[in-house]
Design an enzyme around this catalytic site. Structure first.
Site, PDB file in Angstrom:
ATOM      1  N   LYS A   9       0.846  -1.200   0.000  1.00 36.80           N
ATOM      2  CA  LYS A   9       0.000   0.000   0.000  1.00 36.80           C
ATOM      3  C   LYS A   9       0.878   1.245   0.000  1.00 36.80           C
ATOM      4  O   LYS A   9       1.658   1.461   0.931  1.00 36.80           O
ATOM      5  CB  LYS A   9      -0.916   0.011   1.235  1.00 36.80           C
ATOM      6  CG  LYS A   9      -1.746   1.290   1.356  1.00 36.80           C
ATOM      7  CD  LYS A   9      -2.528   1.311   2.654  1.00 36.80           C
ATOM      8  CE  LYS A   9      -3.205   2.668   2.847  1.00 36.80           C
ATOM      9  NZ  LYS A   9      -3.933   2.748   4.128  1.00 36.80           N
ATOM     10  N   LEU A  53     -10.233  -1.385  19.775  1.00 43.70           N
ATOM     11  CA  LEU A  53     -11.605  -0.899  19.783  1.00 43.70           C
ATOM     12  C   LEU A  53     -12.166  -0.734  21.188  1.00 43.70           C
ATOM     13  O   LEU A  53     -13.078   0.072  21.399  1.00 43.70           O
ATOM     14  CB  LEU A  53     -12.502  -1.858  18.996  1.00 43.70           C
ATOM     15  CG  LEU A  53     -12.101  -2.118  17.538  1.00 43.70           C
ATOM     16  CD1 LEU A  53     -13.066  -3.114  16.892  1.00 43.70           C
ATOM     17  CD2 LEU A  53     -12.062  -0.824  16.746  1.00 43.70           C
ATOM     18  N   THR A  68      -6.067   4.035  10.569  1.00 41.69           N
ATOM     19  CA  THR A  68      -5.259   4.358  11.755  1.00 41.69           C
ATOM     20  C   THR A  68      -5.522   3.461  12.964  1.00 41.69           C
ATOM     21  O   THR A  68      -4.871   3.636  13.992  1.00 41.69           O
ATOM     22  CB  THR A  68      -5.503   5.814  12.171  1.00 41.69           C
ATOM     23  OG1 THR A  68      -6.915   6.056  12.266  1.00 41.69           O
ATOM     24  CG2 THR A  68      -4.905   6.769  11.153  1.00 41.69           C
TER      25      THR A  68
END
Length: 495
Positions: free
Chosen positions: A77, A326, A337
């Site tokens: 990427k 999370l 991110t």
């Protein structure tokens, strides 16, 4: 590792849990690391695009790049292509690259805008990885190349890859569903009880339980700092598709839509697709239909709906519980991110554990303050994409154009508009070059130019930019296509 943290318990698997457990087992000596996860619960497993910092994490763990890419169906990427964000039909790249000088008389962007020569092409042609991405080419940066790269990968396979590595390094995995959390007299966590009656106890608990936030949120009741006023997207449909001969692009694509945006993430064996949206502005079924209409291959599964809230727990570290991933907070995946925030929080924690210093109230408060600022800095960068848009064709885009901005972002925008200054705070997630890429890609230029740009004669500035553009074009033309490079590297052939 010194007392009182001889036993560390990681609650939850997935990428965050196994990153944490494997890194702790690698870095620390003299204690135990135990990870508790339940296959009944599963993992979110959608975040398949990353930020360049992941390469530092892999270096610290001694992970071989080719082995990792094989195991996770990974690809390279160079950045993100933003389509239809400024206006329909327009696109630009935010790559992990270099635009040359950012300030003063030789600022590449400043001279490019000052000259306004059509023959120079877009500003992106002054950035090596942006040109590489636009042509679907890839090569590892050389010693003098000033660009970076990250990866796309299958998140579930990544967790499995790290699990195998972590268990080899001593992580003890315990399968089971937690049904009770007992508290200590001081308010911290004492022990966990599993559904089959087993008890797991530790000195330090790392909460990687995902959106459930089992320890920090549900048990300790740590309040949530809500960012949804600025980042109203709160749902996502996700759907993988087959690869049908399409080019294996070395970038993520983010396409702005009626009430959010869609992602496209290319893996070796499939393509990850999703549509992030604000449920206050559009019906879930309408978004699902929009997602299915733009898939470029047959769906491999029914679309899966994810619900979330943008923001973070007020404190990431409370008593003997530290939340990563999370469970500690979530910012929409526009700039990939989530793993970066896990890695940063984990790195700071490991540094503190290795220092051997006592974990005083001030140490914990400093950690929490730094983590909060990290979230706020990334939040501001994501908001930037929305507030600079010229789109007014739907309720979401009209609302984003008129909302009151966080003071930190408003100051940055003022500094840029007035003088072209790319102001940076402490603990930034993105450097000045990234901010420049978004400003200029969205056609957002300063109201006044730096007078020193005029110190360079127009002809001299023009020759300099033409030379830079030609050098980049020549270098990229000699590079292989991304898929060819990846195939050669994974096949063990010389690059």
């Amino acid at each position: 590792m010194k007392p009182p943290f001889k036993r560390i318990v990681v609650v939850g698997g997935g990428a965050a849990g196994w990153m944490t457990a494997t890194a702790l087992a690698t870095a620390l000596k003299g204690g135990t690391v135990e990870l508790v996860e339940s296959e009944e619960i599963g993992i979110v497993g959608v975040g398949e695009a990353t930020f360049p910092s992941i390469r530092n994490f892999h270096r610290l763990l001694g992970i071989d790049e080719a082995e990792f890419l094989r195991a996770t169906n990974g690809t390279y990427k160079l950045g993100i292509q933003f389509c239809d964000w400024r206006a329909r039909g327009e696109s630009y790249f935010h790559t992990f690259g270099d635009f040359g000088a950012l300030s003063g008389s030789h600022a590449v962007w400043g001279q490019h805008h000052r000259l306004g020569e059509a023959g120079l092409g877009a500003l992106g042609e002054q950035c090596l990885p942006s040109v590489m991405a636009s042509q679907g080419r890839f090569a590892l940066p050389g010693e003098n190349d000033r660009y970076d790269y990250a990866y796309h990968f299958d998140a579930a396979l990544y967790a499995a890859f790290l699990r195998e590595l972590g268990e080899r390094r001593g992580v003890r995995r315990t399968e089971g569903r937690i049904v009770d959390v007992a508290r200590r007299a001081d308010g911290g966590v004492d022990r966990l009880t599993l559904a089959d009656g087993r008890v797991v106890a530790g000195d330090l608990y790392i909460d990687c339980s995902g959106f459930a936030s089992l320890l920090l949120g549900r048990t300790l009741g740590e309040p949530f700092v809500d960012f949804s006023h600025w980042l109203p997207v709160d749902r996502a449909w996700a759907c993988p598709t087959e690869r049908i001969g399409t080019e294996l692009t070395p970038y993520t694509r983010a396409t702005a839509l009626e009430a959010g945006w869609a992602w496209r993430i290319p893996l070796q064996n499939r393509t990850g697709n999703g549509h992030v949206f604000a449920s206050r502005h559009i019906d879930e079924d309408r978004v699902r239909a929009q997602l299915l209409q733009q898939l470029d291959g047959p769906a491999l599964a029914e679309p899966r709906l994810l619900r979330f809230q943008t923001g973070h727990r007020k404190r990431a570290w409370v008593h003997n519980v530290v939340a990563l991933g999370l469970s500690g907070g979530f910012l929409e995946p526009l700039e990939s991110t989530s793993i970066f925030l896990v890695q940063w929080g984990l790195g700071r924690l490991i540094d503190l554990l290795l220092s051997g210093a006592p974990f005083t109230e001030q140490v914990v408060a400093d950690y929490n303050g730094e983590m909060g600022r990290r979230f706020a800095r990334v939040r501001d960068f994501i908001i930037l994409h929305y507030c600079l848009s010229a789109r007014r064709d739907s309720a979401l885009w009209r609302a984003m154009a008129t909302m009151e901005l966080p003071e930190t972002l408003a100051f940055k925008l003022h500094a840029w508009r007035q003088a072209g200054a790319l102001h940076q705070y402490d603990l930034e997630g993105f450097d000045a070059t990234s901010w420049l890429a978004i400003h200029t890609g969205m056609g957002h230029w300063p109201e006044r130019a730096d007078p020193s740009l005029g110190d360079v004669e127009r002809a001299v500035a023009l020759r300099g930019l033409q030379w830079r553009r030609e050098c980049i074009a020549t270098a990229v033309a000699a590079m292989p296509k991304h898929e060819a490079y990846l195939r050669g590297m994974l096949g063990g052939r010389e690059r």
